[in-house]
Design a protein around this motif. Structure first.
Motif, PDB file in Angstrom:
ATOM      1  N   GLU A 127      -9.419  -3.678  -2.407  1.00 30.98           N
ATOM      2  CA  GLU A 127     -10.533  -3.062  -1.702  1.00 30.98           C
ATOM      3  C   GLU A 127      -9.923  -2.021  -0.779  1.00 30.98           C
ATOM      4  N   CYS A 128     -10.465  -0.824  -0.798  1.00 27.36           N
ATOM      5  CA  CYS A 128      -9.915   0.280  -0.016  1.00 27.36           C
ATOM      6  C   CYS A 128     -10.916   0.688   1.058  1.00 27.36           C
ATOM      7  N   PHE A 129     -10.386   0.991   2.242  1.00 27.43           N
ATOM      8  CA  PHE A 129     -11.233   1.330   3.391  1.00 27.43           C
ATOM      9  C   PHE A 129     -10.663   2.539   4.112  1.00 27.43           C
TER      10      PHE A 129
ATOM     11  N   ASN B 104       0.876  -1.159   0.000  1.00 27.74           N
ATOM     12  CA  ASN B 104       0.000   0.000   0.000  1.00 27.74           C
ATOM     13  C   ASN B 104       0.921   1.219   0.000  1.00 27.74           C
ATOM     14  N   PRO B 105       0.949   1.990  -1.107  1.00 29.11           N
ATOM     15  CA  PRO B 105       1.862   3.143  -1.175  1.00 29.11           C
ATOM     16  C   PRO B 105       1.684   4.106   0.000  1.00 29.11           C
ATOM     17  N   GLU B 106       2.798   4.644   0.462  1.00 32.98           N
ATOM     18  CA  GLU B 106       2.781   5.524   1.631  1.00 32.98           C
ATOM     19  C   GLU B 106       1.995   6.805   1.381  1.00 32.98           C
ATOM     20  N   ILE B 107       1.724   7.170   0.138  1.00 30.98           N
ATOM     21  CA  ILE B 107       0.959   8.389  -0.135  1.00 30.98           C
ATOM     22  C   ILE B 107      -0.541   8.207   0.102  1.00 30.98           C
ATOM     23  N   ASN B 108      -0.988   6.972   0.261  1.00 29.04           N
ATOM     24  CA  ASN B 108      -2.412   6.715   0.501  1.00 29.04           C
ATOM     25  C   ASN B 108      -2.811   7.075   1.925  1.00 29.04           C
ATOM     26  N   THR B 109      -4.081   7.332   2.110  1.00 27.30           N
ATOM     27  CA  THR B 109      -4.633   7.616   3.444  1.00 27.30           C
ATOM     28  C   THR B 109      -5.767   6.638   3.740  1.00 27.30           C
ATOM     29  N   CYS B 110      -5.593   5.388   3.284  1.00 22.87           N
ATOM     30  CA  CYS B 110      -6.621   4.361   3.481  1.00 22.87           C
ATOM     31  C   CYS B 110      -5.949   3.004   3.649  1.00 22.87           C
ATOM     32  N   TYR B 111      -6.718   2.069   4.222  1.00 20.08           N
ATOM     33  CA  TYR B 111      -6.274   0.683   4.295  1.00 20.08           C
ATOM     34  C   TYR B 111      -6.523   0.016   2.944  1.00 20.08           C
ATOM     35  N   PHE B 112      -5.691  -0.973   2.614  1.00 27.59           N
ATOM     36  CA  PHE B 112      -5.953  -1.870   1.494  1.00 27.59           C
ATOM     37  C   PHE B 112      -6.325  -3.232   2.054  1.00 27.59           C
ATOM     38  N   LYS B 113      -7.198  -3.938   1.374  1.00 25.77           N
ATOM     39  CA  LYS B 113      -7.431  -5.362   1.581  1.00 25.77           C
ATOM     40  C   LYS B 113      -7.282  -5.955   0.188  1.00 25.77           C
TER      41      LYS B 113
END
Length: 157
Positions: free
Chosen positions: A134-136, A80-89
């Protein structure tokens, strides 16, 4: 008699207040649920193309993956790239839709290097296998966000 009625009313009030306090405690425990995550700080190959699915979610893409035949444990480089602000599943699916693996939540900046498949795979080529994202949200409710499905070729050798 009147004194007895007052005492019963006060006892009833204390019982009612106690039930309210207990109910609030149970509700707080439910809302403060611990999110089960996996992964470790991602130090893998960083030149994997990242596809922007929306203004705020970066999705890594893959053209192919290679797994070892007749083995459940496989080496991967999923993150999950560090630029994201969400969890990945993440989920891996064969072209026919069979799910062969699913992750727990992966925090931004974390990756997974080893997975255990649900089944062993025979040698062969699986064109159009799917890596499902899936993003949360990272709030208490883990609200579902936009996701993506990346098609890739899965080589089993």
């Amino acid at each position: 008699m009147r004194e007895k009625k007052k005492i019963m009313t006060i006892i009833g009030l204390f019982i009612f207040l106690g039930l309210i306090v207990i109910g609030i405690g149970f509700n707080k425990k439910t809302n403060d649920a611990v999110v089960e995550t996996e992964g470790q700080e991602w130090t893998g190959k960083k030149n994997i193309p990242v596809k922007k699915e929306s203004e705020s979610i970066a999705i890594p893409g893959f053209e192919s993956m290679t797994f070892v035949k007749d083995e459940k444990k496989q080496t991967v480089n999923l993150y999950n790239p560090e630029i994201n602000t969400c969890y990945f599943k993440l989920s891996l699916l064969l072209p026919d839709g069979t799910q062969i693996w699913e992750s727990k939540f992966i925090e931004p900046g974390n990756g997974i290097y080893e997975i255990e498949l649900n089944q062993e795979l025979a040698e062969g080529e699986y064109e159009n296998a799917i890596l499902k994202y899936e993003c949360f949200s990272m709030n208490e409710q883990q609200t579902p966000l936009n996701g993506s499905e990346i098609k890739f070729n899965l080589h089993i050798v």
